[in-house]
Design an enzyme around this catalytic site. Structure first.
Site, mmCIF file in Angstrom:
data_model
loop_
_atom_site.group_PDB
_atom_site.id
_atom_site.type_symbol
_atom_site.label_atom_id
_atom_site.label_comp_id
_atom_site.label_asym_id
_atom_site.label_seq_id
_atom_site.Cartn_x
_atom_site.Cartn_y
_atom_site.Cartn_z
ATOM 1 N N SER A 144 20.937 34.684 41.285
ATOM 2 C CA SER A 144 20.781 34.846 39.737
ATOM 3 C C SER A 144 19.329 35.320 39.574
ATOM 4 C CB SER A 144 20.983 33.785 39.043
ATOM 5 O OG SER A 144 22.402 33.116 39.290
ATOM 6 N N HIS A 165 25.382 41.124 42.255
ATOM 7 C CA HIS A 165 25.304 39.934 41.167
ATOM 8 C C HIS A 165 26.582 40.228 40.234
ATOM 9 C CE1 HIS A 165 23.174 37.941 37.562
ATOM 10 N NE2 HIS A 165 23.590 36.974 38.392
ATOM 11 N N GLU A 177 25.699 43.747 38.913
ATOM 12 C CA GLU A 177 24.525 44.193 39.432
ATOM 13 C C GLU A 177 24.286 44.636 41.032
ATOM 14 O OE1 GLU A 177 21.757 42.983 35.657
ATOM 15 O OE2 GLU A 177 22.064 41.446 37.158
ATOM 16 N N ASN A 215 19.880 38.918 33.554
ATOM 17 C CA ASN A 215 19.036 37.682 33.131
ATOM 18 C C ASN A 215 17.680 37.908 32.707
ATOM 19 O OD1 ASN A 215 21.579 36.262 33.977
ATOM 20 N ND2 ASN A 215 20.974 35.921 36.015
HETATM 21 C C1 LIG Z 1 22.398 34.866 31.343
HETATM 22 C C2 LIG Z 1 21.488 33.801 31.328
HETATM 23 C C3 LIG Z 1 21.139 33.076 32.639
HETATM 24 C C4 LIG Z 1 22.198 32.560 33.360
HETATM 25 C C5 LIG Z 1 21.720 32.380 34.896
HETATM 26 C C6 LIG Z 1 22.977 32.256 35.592
HETATM 27 C C7 LIG Z 1 24.267 33.029 35.182
HETATM 28 C C8 LIG Z 1 24.149 34.529 35.817
HETATM 29 O O1 LIG Z 1 23.516 34.794 36.556
HETATM 30 C C9 LIG Z 1 24.917 35.802 35.314
HETATM 31 C C10 LIG Z 1 26.053 35.143 34.120
HETATM 32 O O2 LIG Z 1 27.167 35.040 34.775
HETATM 33 S S1 LIG Z 1 25.744 35.131 32.747
HETATM 34 C C11 LIG Z 1 26.921 34.710 31.930
HETATM 35 C C12 LIG Z 1 27.902 35.898 31.586
HETATM 36 N N1 LIG Z 1 29.074 35.459 30.796
HETATM 37 C C13 LIG Z 1 29.228 35.285 29.675
HETATM 38 O O3 LIG Z 1 28.432 35.931 29.014
HETATM 39 C C14 LIG Z 1 30.507 34.965 29.141
HETATM 40 C C15 LIG Z 1 30.624 35.201 27.653
HETATM 41 N N2 LIG Z 1 31.853 34.883 27.183
HETATM 42 C C16 LIG Z 1 32.844 35.668 27.241
HETATM 43 O O4 LIG Z 1 33.039 36.783 27.550
HETATM 44 C C17 LIG Z 1 34.432 34.897 26.767
HETATM 45 O O5 LIG Z 1 33.933 33.845 25.852
HETATM 46 C C18 LIG Z 1 35.083 34.566 27.906
HETATM 47 C C19 LIG Z 1 35.640 35.739 28.715
HETATM 48 C C20 LIG Z 1 34.606 33.393 28.903
HETATM 49 C C21 LIG Z 1 36.518 33.768 27.545
HETATM 50 O O6 LIG Z 1 37.000 34.464 26.336
HETATM 51 P P1 LIG Z 1 37.399 33.912 25.067
HETATM 52 O O7 LIG Z 1 36.186 33.466 24.632
HETATM 53 O O8 LIG Z 1 38.272 34.947 24.164
HETATM 54 O O9 LIG Z 1 38.088 32.541 25.248
HETATM 55 P P2 LIG Z 1 39.493 31.989 25.736
HETATM 56 O O10 LIG Z 1 40.482 32.150 24.898
HETATM 57 O O11 LIG Z 1 39.271 30.718 26.618
HETATM 58 O O12 LIG Z 1 39.869 33.164 26.880
HETATM 59 C C22 LIG Z 1 40.697 34.287 26.338
HETATM 60 C C23 LIG Z 1 41.455 34.787 27.891
HETATM 61 O O13 LIG Z 1 40.431 35.353 28.817
HETATM 62 C C24 LIG Z 1 41.064 35.074 30.098
HETATM 63 N N3 LIG Z 1 40.148 34.133 30.637
HETATM 64 C C25 LIG Z 1 39.257 33.398 30.412
HETATM 65 N N4 LIG Z 1 38.728 32.745 31.478
HETATM 66 C C26 LIG Z 1 39.051 33.112 32.493
HETATM 67 C C27 LIG Z 1 39.132 32.834 34.087
HETATM 68 N N5 LIG Z 1 38.216 32.101 34.665
HETATM 69 N N6 LIG Z 1 40.056 33.511 34.796
HETATM 70 C C28 LIG Z 1 41.015 34.194 34.301
HETATM 71 N N7 LIG Z 1 41.283 34.566 32.938
HETATM 72 C C29 LIG Z 1 40.466 33.921 32.218
HETATM 73 C C30 LIG Z 1 42.285 34.542 29.852
HETATM 74 O O14 LIG Z 1 43.319 35.463 29.649
HETATM 75 C C31 LIG Z 1 42.206 33.862 28.403
HETATM 76 O O15 LIG Z 1 43.743 33.678 27.923
HETATM 77 P P3 LIG Z 1 44.462 32.326 28.133
HETATM 78 O O16 LIG Z 1 44.543 32.014 29.658
HETATM 79 O O17 LIG Z 1 45.354 32.404 27.458
HETATM 80 O O18 LIG Z 1 43.643 31.247 27.621
HETATM 81 N N1 LIG Z 2 27.034 29.920 37.746
HETATM 82 C C1 LIG Z 2 26.682 31.036 37.053
HETATM 83 O O1 LIG Z 2 26.974 31.502 36.139
HETATM 84 C C2 LIG Z 2 26.327 32.221 38.152
HETATM 85 C C3 LIG Z 2 25.732 31.824 39.334
HETATM 86 N N2 LIG Z 2 25.071 32.698 40.081
HETATM 87 C C4 LIG Z 2 24.486 32.399 41.567
HETATM 88 O O2 LIG Z 2 25.743 32.246 42.541
HETATM 89 C C5 LIG Z 2 25.376 31.231 43.482
HETATM 90 C C6 LIG Z 2 26.279 30.164 43.364
HETATM 91 O O3 LIG Z 2 26.274 29.762 42.029
HETATM 92 P P1 LIG Z 2 27.775 28.680 41.635
HETATM 93 O O4 LIG Z 2 28.986 29.312 41.992
HETATM 94 O O5 LIG Z 2 27.408 28.657 39.996
HETATM 95 O O6 LIG Z 2 27.498 27.322 42.132
HETATM 96 P P2 LIG Z 2 28.362 26.063 42.638
HETATM 97 O O7 LIG Z 2 27.691 24.872 42.711
HETATM 98 O O8 LIG Z 2 29.633 26.059 41.750
HETATM 99 O O9 LIG Z 2 28.922 26.466 44.000
HETATM 100 C C7 LIG Z 2 28.146 26.494 45.168
HETATM 101 C C8 LIG Z 2 28.912 26.063 46.269
HETATM 102 O O10 LIG Z 2 28.124 26.509 47.564
HETATM 103 C C9 LIG Z 2 28.423 25.647 48.505
HETATM 104 N N3 LIG Z 2 27.355 25.461 49.428
HETATM 105 C C10 LIG Z 2 26.362 24.967 49.371
HETATM 106 N N4 LIG Z 2 25.653 25.188 50.417
HETATM 107 C C11 LIG Z 2 26.422 25.794 51.444
HETATM 108 C C12 LIG Z 2 26.205 26.149 52.633
HETATM 109 N N5 LIG Z 2 25.230 26.116 53.430
HETATM 110 N N6 LIG Z 2 27.185 26.591 53.302
HETATM 111 C C13 LIG Z 2 28.424 27.071 52.675
HETATM 112 N N7 LIG Z 2 28.759 26.562 51.299
HETATM 113 C C14 LIG Z 2 27.631 25.896 50.727
HETATM 114 C C15 LIG Z 2 28.753 24.329 47.709
HETATM 115 O O11 LIG Z 2 29.413 23.168 48.281
HETATM 116 C C16 LIG Z 2 29.369 24.839 46.512
HETATM 117 O O12 LIG Z 2 30.832 24.781 46.713
HETATM 118 C C17 LIG Z 2 24.009 30.747 42.930
HETATM 119 O O13 LIG Z 2 22.862 31.599 43.686
HETATM 120 C C18 LIG Z 2 23.817 31.417 41.407
HETATM 121 O O14 LIG Z 2 22.542 31.457 41.055
HETATM 122 C C19 LIG Z 2 25.050 33.905 39.893
HETATM 123 C C20 LIG Z 2 25.859 34.490 38.718
HETATM 124 C C21 LIG Z 2 26.363 33.574 37.758
#
Ligand SMILES: CCCCCCCC(=O)CC(=O)SCCNC(=O)CCNC(=O)[C@H](O)C(C)(C)COP(=O)(O)OP(=O)(O)OC[C@H]1O[C@@H](n2cnc3c(N)ncnc32)[C@H](O)[C@@H]1OP(=O)(O)O
Ligand SMILES: NC(=O)C1=CN([C@@H]2O[C@H](COP(=O)(O)OP(=O)(O)OC[C@H]3O[C@@H](n4cnc5c(N)ncnc54)[C@H](O)[C@@H]3O)[C@@H](O)[C@H]2O)C=CC1
Length: 309
Positions: A144, A165, A177, A215
């Site tokens: 990230s 990413h 990304e 990010n």
């Molecule tokens: C960025 C800051 C710094 C961070 C640093 C680390 C992070 C990173 O490096 C990068 C990142 O990932 S940043 C995070 C990016 N993600 C977001 O912004 C998520 C925003 N939320 C959403 O898009 C929706 O709330 C979401 C899609 C999650 C859920 O949708 P809803 O809000 O409509 O709520 P639900 O009712 O729970 O879901 C609706 C339907 O979506 C499907 N679904 C949700 N999660 C799922 C999953 N894990 N697998 C499969 N299907 C999934 C599902 O169809 C669900 O329907 P139901 O199953 O009937 O509930």
């Molecule tokens: N959580 C998020 O929203 C996002 C996270 N990332 C990045 O993705 C990476 C993983 O993040 P998460 O899945 O959230 O972490 P997590 O903590 O859910 O999973 C990490 C996994 O890696 C395993 N692990 C640690 N060291 C290991 C090794 N040497 N060999 C094999 N397995 C090992 C751990 O046992 C754990 O199951 C990080 O670099 C994070 O910054 C990127 C995008 C979104």
């Protein structure tokens, strides 16, 4: 001229290998992200080996994949539950698990790392795998916040190393990304772009700069939301509602911070502040520091800005 410079920057040469078509994928780390990426890669016909440190963790990863596939299938095969079940079984067949990364990479076209966000641990992993993977294998990190060029620096395949990413939850989020360093070859970059498209995602090209695109913009926004709340300029609930209804974000900043994990967000911000201490966008938040110190990390611990128990 600009095109030529671009090719040089990516290490393009006439003797370079052709684009690698990615079929066999090893994903290291079966946590939130690794399991999601494995699911999407397996759903699009790739042969996936998911690697983690123990069989128990891997069992949980497969359970997560199964649970998520059920949610996908409920929508995709709403009228054909049998076809849905068949799809789930087919996808699961494409995923094998292993605790031995060294063996897993031996037949891989792509090794994608999604382990803990720690530079030294990522470097050690890739340095070890570099000696074991075939020459054509592309290495990529899902980091990230860490520079891809730092992660790749312990390997001898700088031209075959890039960033991929993904976003959480991976099955739902359409963006990837794709990050190229100054050493990433054009062929490697194109292979990673193509792979993202085959997964059904939309890739964007990024430079190897802190936070890439999303990010870099979003982490300061999340922190400013917390500082706004700390200044008493709005309640958490109102700030969340404002950003959802005012600009159409699916989650408000406090909901999203809890969803991602406050430790992750703080870790990223602390790292950037260290690199650029005078940048006010990277200023700390007392509340964020306090919640993380108390272990209130968000949804995963049952409490963050909100309570989940
Ligand atoms: C960025 C800051 C710094 C961070 C640093 C680390 C992070 C990173 O490096 C990068 C990142 O990932 S940043 C995070 C990016 N993600 C977001 O912004 C998520 C925003 N939320 C959403 O898009 C929706 O709330 C979401 C899609 C999650 C859920 O949708 P809803 O809000 O409509 O709520 P639900 O009712 O729970 O879901 C609706 C339907 O979506 C499907 N679904 C949700 N999660 C799922 C999953 N894990 N697998 C499969 N299907 C999934 C599902 O169809 C669900 O329907 P139901 O199953 O009937 O509930
Ligand atoms: N959580 C998020 O929203 C996002 C996270 N990332 C990045 O993705 C990476 C993983 O993040 P998460 O899945 O959230 O972490 P997590 O903590 O859910 O999973 C990490 C996994 O890696 C395993 N692990 C640690 N060291 C290991 C090794 N040497 N060999 C094999 N397995 C090992 C751990 O046992 C754990 O199951 C990080 O670099 C994070 O910054 C990127 C995008 C979104």
């Amino acid at each position: 001229m600009a095109f030529f410079a671009h090719q040089i920057r990516r290490g393009f040469s006439s003797s370079a290998v052709r684009n690698v078509v990615i079929k066999q994928v090893t994903i290291i780390g079966g946590g939130q992200m690794g399991a999601g990426i494995a699911q999407v890669a397996a759903s699009t016909g790739h042969s996936v080996t998911l690697v983690d440190t123990s069989d128990d963790i891997l069992k949980k990863s497969i359970k997560t994949i199964e649970g998520s596939l059920k949610r996908v299938v409920k929508k995709k095969f709403a009228d054909k539950p049998e076809a849905g079940e068949e799809f789930i079984q087919k996808v699961l067949k494409n995923v094998s698990t292993s605790t031995d990364a060294g063996s897993a990479v031996k037949s891989s076209d792509l090794v994608l790392e999604a382990i803990v966000e720690n530079l030294k641990i990522k470097q050690d992993l890739f340095s070890r795998l570099d000696k074991l993977a075939p020459a054509h294998t592309i290495f990529a990190s899902n980091t990230s916040s860490l520079p891809i060029s730092d992660i790749s620096s312990t390997t001898n395949r700088l031209d075959r190393f890039g960033g991929l990413h993904f976003f959480n939850p991976v099955p739902m989020m359409k963006l990837v990304e794709v990050i190229g360093t100054s050493s990433t070859s054009q062929e490697t970059f194109d292979s990673l772009l193509n792979f993202s498209k085959v997964l059904g995602k939309t890739p964007v090209s990024c430079k190897d700069t802190p936070g890439f695109i999303v990010n870099r913009l979003f982490v300061p926004y999340l922190y400013e939301a917390v500082r706004l709340y700390e200044r008493g300029h709005g309640s958490k609930e109102d700030i969340d509602i404002a950003m959802k209804l005012g600009v159409g974000y699916p989650m408000g900043p406090f909901e999203l911070s809890d969803y991602i994990g406050l430790d992750t967000i703080k870790f990223i911000m602390d790292g950037w502040r260290e690199m650029d201490p005078d940048n006010t966008l990277f200023a700390p938040s007392e509340l964020m520091d306090k919640l993380v110190a108390e272990g209130k990390l968000g949804k995963k611990t049952g409490e963050g800005f909100y309570k989940y128990k």
